[in-house]
Design an enzyme around this catalytic site. Sequence first.
Site, PDB file in Angstrom:
ATOM      1  N   ASP A  95      -1.873   3.418  -4.575  1.00 12.39           N
ATOM      2  CA  ASP A  95      -0.899   2.420  -4.126  1.00 12.39           C
ATOM      3  C   ASP A  95      -1.420   1.648  -2.915  1.00 12.39           C
ATOM      4  OD1 ASP A  95       1.478   1.011  -4.117  1.00 12.39           O
ATOM      5  OD2 ASP A  95       2.604   2.533  -3.027  1.00 12.39           O
TER       6      ASP A  95
ATOM      7  N   ASN B 181      -2.605  -1.752  -3.193  1.00  6.90           N
ATOM      8  CA  ASN B 181      -3.553  -2.821  -3.541  1.00  6.90           C
ATOM      9  C   ASN B 181      -3.047  -4.196  -3.107  1.00  6.90           C
ATOM     10  OD1 ASN B 181      -4.797  -0.719  -4.826  1.00  6.90           O
ATOM     11  ND2 ASN B 181      -4.474  -1.494  -6.911  1.00  6.90           N
TER      12      ASN B 181
ATOM     13  N   ARG C  94      -0.760  -4.995  -0.783  1.00  8.21           N
ATOM     14  CA  ARG C  94      -0.748  -5.167   0.692  1.00  8.21           C
ATOM     15  C   ARG C  94      -2.151  -5.352   1.250  1.00  8.21           C
ATOM     16  NH1 ARG C  94       2.674   0.051   1.419  1.00  8.21           N
ATOM     17  NH2 ARG C  94       2.262   0.097  -0.822  1.00  8.21           N
TER      18      ARG C  94
ATOM     19  N   ASN D 252       5.954  -0.912 -14.096  1.00  7.31           N
ATOM     20  CA  ASN D 252       5.119  -2.025 -13.644  1.00  7.31           C
ATOM     21  C   ASN D 252       5.195  -3.254 -14.558  1.00  7.31           C
ATOM     22  OD1 ASN D 252       2.518   0.177 -12.352  1.00  7.31           O
ATOM     23  ND2 ASN D 252       4.164  -0.841 -11.233  1.00  7.31           N
TER      24      ASN D 252
ATOM     25  N   ARG E  91       7.140   8.486  -1.915  1.00 11.55           N
ATOM     26  CA  ARG E  91       7.933   8.611  -3.149  1.00 11.55           C
ATOM     27  C   ARG E  91       7.026   9.113  -4.261  1.00 11.55           C
ATOM     28  NH1 ARG E  91       9.559   3.541  -1.579  1.00 11.55           N
ATOM     29  NH2 ARG E  91       7.919   2.530  -2.774  1.00 11.55           N
TER      30      ARG E  91
HETATM   31  C1  IPE Z   1      -0.987  -0.230  -6.730  1.00  7.10           C
HETATM   32  O1  IPE Z   1      -0.888  -1.242  -5.789  1.00  7.10           O
HETATM   33  C2  IPE Z   1      -1.335  -0.739  -8.102  1.00  7.10           C
HETATM   34  C3  IPE Z   1      -0.298  -0.491  -9.115  1.00  7.10           C
HETATM   35  C4  IPE Z   1       0.958  -0.229  -8.898  1.00  7.10           C
HETATM   36  C5  IPE Z   1      -0.682  -0.560 -10.491  1.00  7.10           C
HETATM   37  P1  IPE Z   1       0.401  -2.159  -5.647  1.00  7.10           P
HETATM   38  O2  IPE Z   1       0.221  -3.337  -6.510  1.00  7.10           O
HETATM   39  O3  IPE Z   1       1.633  -1.362  -5.878  1.00  7.10           O
HETATM   40  O4  IPE Z   1       0.282  -2.588  -4.126  1.00  7.10           O
HETATM   41  P2  IPE Z   1       1.447  -2.801  -3.079  1.00  7.10           P
HETATM   42  O5  IPE Z   1       2.333  -1.589  -3.118  1.00  7.10           O
HETATM   43  O6  IPE Z   1       2.175  -4.047  -3.486  1.00  7.10           O
HETATM   44  O7  IPE Z   1       0.739  -2.945  -1.772  1.00  7.10           O
HETATM   45 MG    MG Z   2       2.955  -0.364  -4.673  1.00  3.79          MG
END
Ligand code: IPE
Ligand code: MG
Length: 251
Positions: A22, A24, A26, A70, A196
């Site tokens: 998690d 990526n 941000r 997602n 979480r």
């Molecule tokens: C994780 O990074 C990738 C997946 C959920 C597939 P995010 O895309 O959730 O990154 P944030 O939480 O917005 O930073």
């Molecule tokens: Mg995320």
Amino acid sequence: MATVDQEQPKAHAPLHVAIVMDGNGRWAKRRGLPRSLGHRAGVESLKRTVAAAPDLNVRWLTVFGFSTENWSRPAAEVSELMALPKRYFESDLARLERDGVRVRVLGRREGLSADLVKMLDEAERRTAHNDKFFLQIAFNYGGQADIVEAARKFAAEVAAGRASPDDLNEAVFASHLATGAAPAPDLVIRPSGEQRLSNFLLWESAYSEFVFQDVLWPDYGAEHLGAAIDEFYKRERRYGGAVADDVLATG
Ligand code: IPE
Ligand code: MG
């Protein structure tokens, strides 16, 4: 990657580590980059983490790549996420195969493109004979959906006369989950500061230790995995029982 030796990992090593990848988005935002580049950087973190795990006595690694939730992201981001397994396997499948890594992809194949399903199946098929290290990638996976699916499978066995309701216990139920015969995760890690489980390995994590780390996934590497495992070693796992010393002290 380094290969694991044939001996059993040392006594309390976290044999199975699971990671919610998690942060990526941000990570990309902080750099003024599109989220897609955060996801691509996340694939590099996965490579680093898989390479580091055997040296830390980890034999099983399960990562959350794409959750059933997602799909609610913008279409362009969903297609970027859908392209990640290809990106990963095109560069690394041959190496995984050679290094004795068995790959399994957990989650529903329905809803994925035919090309992607072919690639996931190929990764599983080409590594099916391996047993040095086990990499499970949860993709289009949701813990609740997986529990429902397991219940449905068992119900179908009963309906077909191959099982009776009395046959069901925790072990039988667990064998119907996507994780099947895999050991339960000893340690569940979530980087990025979120605390979480987000529908990851709901059943399997009943007695897992949880470590939350402040690093964003694209910055993750061997040192972070090492730090999470150091934290794991400090925990005292009781599985609902009491510690031997306390039992003696209090009679
Ligand atoms: C994780 O990074 C990738 C997946 C959920 C597939 P995010 O895309 O959730 O990154 P944030 O939480 O917005 O930073
Ligand atoms: Mg995320």
